[in-house]
Write an enzyme that holds these catalytic residues in place. Sequence first.
Site, PDB file in Angstrom:
ATOM      1  N   SER A 183       0.791  -1.229   0.000  1.00  0.00           N
ATOM      2  CA  SER A 183       0.000   0.000   0.000  1.00  0.00           C
ATOM      3  C   SER A 183       0.820   1.273   0.000  1.00  0.00           C
ATOM      4  O   SER A 183       0.343   2.312  -0.454  1.00  0.00           O
ATOM      5  CB  SER A 183      -0.939   0.010   1.211  1.00  0.00           C
ATOM      6  N   HIS A 211      -5.434  -3.263  -2.276  1.00  0.00           N
ATOM      7  CA  HIS A 211      -4.995  -2.334  -3.315  1.00  0.00           C
ATOM      8  C   HIS A 211      -4.810  -3.017  -4.669  1.00  0.00           C
ATOM      9  O   HIS A 211      -4.365  -2.371  -5.623  1.00  0.00           O
ATOM     10  CB  HIS A 211      -3.705  -1.645  -2.884  1.00  0.00           C
ATOM     11  N   LYS A 242     -11.635   1.157  -1.271  1.00  0.00           N
ATOM     12  CA  LYS A 242     -10.755   1.620  -2.338  1.00  0.00           C
ATOM     13  C   LYS A 242     -11.540   1.624  -3.648  1.00  0.00           C
ATOM     14  O   LYS A 242     -12.352   2.502  -3.883  1.00  0.00           O
ATOM     15  CB  LYS A 242      -9.517   0.745  -2.433  1.00  0.00           C
TER      16      LYS A 242
END
Length: 399
Positions: A183, A211, A242
């Site tokens: 990340s 991610h 996200k």
Amino acid sequence: MNLLENKLSKYDAPQKAKALGIYPYFRVIESDQDTEVIINGKKVLMFGSNAYLGLTNHPKVKEAALAATKKYGTGMAGSRFLNGTLDIHVDLEKKLANFLGKDDAIVFPTGLMVNVGVVSCMTGREDYILWDELDHASIIEGHRLSFSQKLKFRHNDMTSLEKQLQKCEPDRVKLIVVDGVFSMEGDVANLPDIVRLAKKYNANVMVDEAHGLGVLGRQGRGAADHFGLLPDVDLIMGTFSKSLASIGGFIASSSPIINYLRHNSRTYIFSASSTPAATAAANAALDIMISEPERIENLWELTHYALNGFREMGCEIGNTSTPIIPIYIRDNDKTFMITKMLFDEGIFVNPVVAPAVASSDTLIRFSLMATHTKSQIDFAMNKIEKVLKKVGILQNVLV
């Protein structure tokens, strides 16, 4: 002042940064989360968001959240284990499991709760958890709570991982836990070799796709799918905060593992379940991610454009190959100062300093969304070059 207050009052790092005018946290956004946001009445370009697909303002996502709130209300008033399971929770779990080729999945209220609740409870005192030294803090908190033996290996270093596996008793459970995309650094786990070593030493693999989901793999299935290894990875973790434009997280795996977690993961059993709005928003965003592949394609076009631009500029960006671009500063105070200077120039980026990374590895985290434009990236890179030259990070310092 009592003993507790006296002890904690010695922590004064925020006060020192505020006194210098470089405190970079809790900046209040007064607009929607987009490529441009308003802070203190000022428009700034947002390059600090994890909304990789730019879906937080998608009409279908907002409509789904509103419709779910109207139908089910604003909250669940209980855990999934008891009174907090809705049909939309179950539907989303089935969709995620099918999307990732797993038997089943569990939806948690946050991504942190997934890693803490899963990593902490699956292995026992005689078992092993092996973890990359740059794993996300939620993974670290999870294994801290476990009674298992913990073995850390150097970042993406397969020789180090194999040496740790060789320390393990052959007939004990060995769980390797890694980020799919790291990340802060933006690089991708060496999953082909991790899976190879897992098979060699009869270990299991868990990949955090927080991610990677919406970024890598077919239709955004993540790093494991990017390498064609979804069937070989035992547990796939992901978040909704996200690419999926909501809040929450999930774990997908085989039926025996999910059955155990559903009845033993404390962060799942003892937390109120995800709100109807968050669940419906994530479901809608997943549909859009699958049906609009051009978003991921555009994200990668922008990523390659920005990576090339920063390398040509002379920035130190490490081994990243993703929309997460670290610009290494390697000094805590300079990292804060550069963040402030860029904000004054109209660019929002995130500082990453110790203890999130080693003091020698502090960086500015520049992240992209599919909805950014090349002109916005050009503007940001020009400002970053100006600031980095001014503070002496890049050569040819401006006079």
